[in-house]
Design a protein around this motif. Structure first.
Motif, short mmCIF file in Angstrom:
data_model
loop_
_atom_site.label_atom_id
_atom_site.label_comp_id
_atom_site.label_asym_id
_atom_site.label_seq_id
_atom_site.Cartn_x
_atom_site.Cartn_y
_atom_site.Cartn_z
N MET A 1 -31.90 1.84 -13.57
CA MET A 1 -31.07 2.30 -14.68
C MET A 1 -31.48 1.58 -15.96
SD MET A 1 -26.94 2.06 -15.07
CE MET A 1 -26.38 3.73 -14.90
N THR A 2 -31.62 2.33 -17.03
CA THR A 2 -32.04 1.77 -18.30
C THR A 2 -30.84 1.22 -19.06
OG1 THR A 2 -33.83 3.37 -18.41
CG2 THR A 2 -33.25 2.28 -20.45
N GLU A 3 -30.89 -0.06 -19.37
CA GLU A 3 -29.85 -0.72 -20.16
C GLU A 3 -30.51 -1.64 -21.17
OE1 GLU A 3 -26.13 -1.05 -17.04
OE2 GLU A 3 -27.21 -2.86 -17.58
N ILE A 4 -29.85 -1.79 -22.31
CA ILE A 4 -30.31 -2.70 -23.34
C ILE A 4 -29.12 -3.56 -23.75
CG2 ILE A 4 -31.26 -2.96 -25.65
CD1 ILE A 4 -32.49 -0.15 -25.32
N LEU A 5 -29.32 -4.86 -23.76
CA LEU A 5 -28.30 -5.80 -24.23
C LEU A 5 -28.67 -6.28 -25.62
CD1 LEU A 5 -27.46 -8.15 -21.23
CD2 LEU A 5 -25.85 -6.77 -22.54
N ASP A 49 -21.85 18.00 -23.76
CA ASP A 49 -22.78 17.16 -24.52
C ASP A 49 -23.33 16.05 -23.63
OD1 ASP A 49 -22.28 18.61 -26.86
OD2 ASP A 49 -20.87 17.14 -27.67
N ILE A 50 -22.43 15.34 -22.96
CA ILE A 50 -22.86 14.21 -22.12
C ILE A 50 -23.78 14.71 -21.01
CG2 ILE A 50 -22.05 12.46 -20.48
CD1 ILE A 50 -19.59 12.06 -22.32
N GLU A 51 -23.48 15.84 -20.42
CA GLU A 51 -24.34 16.40 -19.39
C GLU A 51 -25.73 16.70 -19.95
OE1 GLU A 51 -24.47 20.38 -16.61
OE2 GLU A 51 -22.50 19.51 -17.05
N ARG A 52 -25.77 17.27 -21.15
CA ARG A 52 -27.05 17.57 -21.80
C ARG A 52 -27.82 16.28 -22.12
NH1 ARG A 52 -25.09 20.03 -25.70
NH2 ARG A 52 -25.45 18.53 -27.36
N TRP A 57 -32.41 12.49 -20.57
CA TRP A 57 -32.93 11.27 -19.96
C TRP A 57 -33.86 11.62 -18.80
CZ3 TRP A 57 -33.34 6.40 -21.25
CH2 TRP A 57 -32.46 5.86 -22.18
N ASP A 58 -33.40 12.52 -17.94
CA ASP A 58 -34.18 12.89 -16.75
C ASP A 58 -35.47 13.61 -17.12
OD1 ASP A 58 -32.16 11.77 -15.23
OD2 ASP A 58 -31.18 13.69 -14.84
N GLU A 59 -35.42 14.45 -18.14
CA GLU A 59 -36.58 15.25 -18.52
C GLU A 59 -37.57 14.51 -19.41
OE1 GLU A 59 -34.87 18.72 -20.33
OE2 GLU A 59 -33.88 19.33 -18.47
N GLY A 61 -37.35 10.93 -20.31
CA GLY A 61 -37.50 9.49 -20.14
C GLY A 61 -36.83 8.69 -21.24
N PHE A 62 -36.07 9.37 -22.07
CA PHE A 62 -35.25 8.73 -23.10
C PHE A 62 -34.07 9.65 -23.37
CE2 PHE A 62 -38.65 10.98 -25.45
CZ PHE A 62 -37.88 11.93 -26.13
N GLY A 63 -33.12 9.12 -24.14
CA GLY A 63 -31.94 9.92 -24.44
C GLY A 63 -30.95 9.12 -25.26
N LEU A 64 -29.72 9.58 -25.26
CA LEU A 64 -28.66 8.91 -26.00
C LEU A 64 -27.94 7.94 -25.06
CD1 LEU A 64 -27.21 11.92 -27.99
CD2 LEU A 64 -28.90 10.22 -28.75
N PHE A 65 -27.90 6.68 -25.47
CA PHE A 65 -27.19 5.64 -24.73
C PHE A 65 -25.71 5.67 -25.08
CE2 PHE A 65 -31.41 3.61 -25.23
CZ PHE A 65 -31.63 3.09 -23.97
N ALA A 66 -24.86 5.42 -24.11
CA ALA A 66 -23.48 5.07 -24.39
C ALA A 66 -23.51 3.65 -24.96
CB ALA A 66 -22.65 5.12 -23.11
#
Length: 177
Positions: A1-5, A49-52, A57-59, A61-66
């Motif tokens: 899982m991708t996380e950034i602190l 929106d969240i589903e999209r 992310w899956d398609e 390799g990046f996306g919108l982070f919560a």
């Protein structure tokens, strides 16, 4: 899982618990006034929106982070990367964006999250260039872009809504981390 602190934030993938607070952010007319046609979004639209965002992310390799506040665990909104399909003239560039609830404005959270996302884009995902797109007059977003080191590249018009847009950009050679 991708996380950034970051010092104050956790940028992470979406969970079911994020739906209600994100829907609350999307239901605020002041938050949404610069986005799309300015309409607020309800719970069902936010779920879509969240589903999209998760599919991206899956398609890609990046996306919108919560974006979660470390101190309280509250969802502040989102920050991340997306393919700006709504503005074909900038493709194949990738867009950086953010949206925070009004109670989180003016505290540097957007800049902190965006810096982390930009570093992720250029260093982790190997992107050579990132753009930021905002409605003309959205000085808060323009200020965040300037803090990221992005420079104004062009003015254009939203193809669907007809209002003026500002496109800012930064590439790897300009990024100072």
């Amino acid at each position: 899982m991708t996380e950034i602190l970051t010092p104050r934030l956790l940028l992470r993938r979406w969970t079911e618990d994020d739906l209600a607070p994100m829907a609350e952010i999307n239901a605020d007319p002041e938050v949404m006034r610069w986005i799309g046609d300015g309409s607020v979004r309800d719970l069902e639209q936010t779920a879509e929106d969240i589903e999209r965002w998760e599919e991206e992310w899956d398609e890609e390799g990046f996306g919108l982070f919560a974006v979660e506040l470390l101190a309280s665990g509250e969802l502040a909104g989102f920050a991340g990367l997306s393919v700006p399909d709504f503005l074909p003239e900038v493709l194949p560039d990738i867009e950086i964006s953010w949206r925070l609830g009004r109670s989180f404005w003016g505290q540097g959270y957007a800049s902190e999250a965006a810096h982390a996302v930009l570093e992720f884009a250029l260093q982790d995902r190997g992107l050579d260039r990132v753009v930021g797109i905002c409605r003309a007059g959205n000085t808060a977003s323009e200020n965040v872009m300037r803090k990221l080191g992005m420079t104004p590249e062009r003015e254009t018009v939203h193809p669907e809504y007809g209002y003026p847009l500002q496109v800012h950009a930064i590439d790897l050679t300009e990024y100072s981390g």
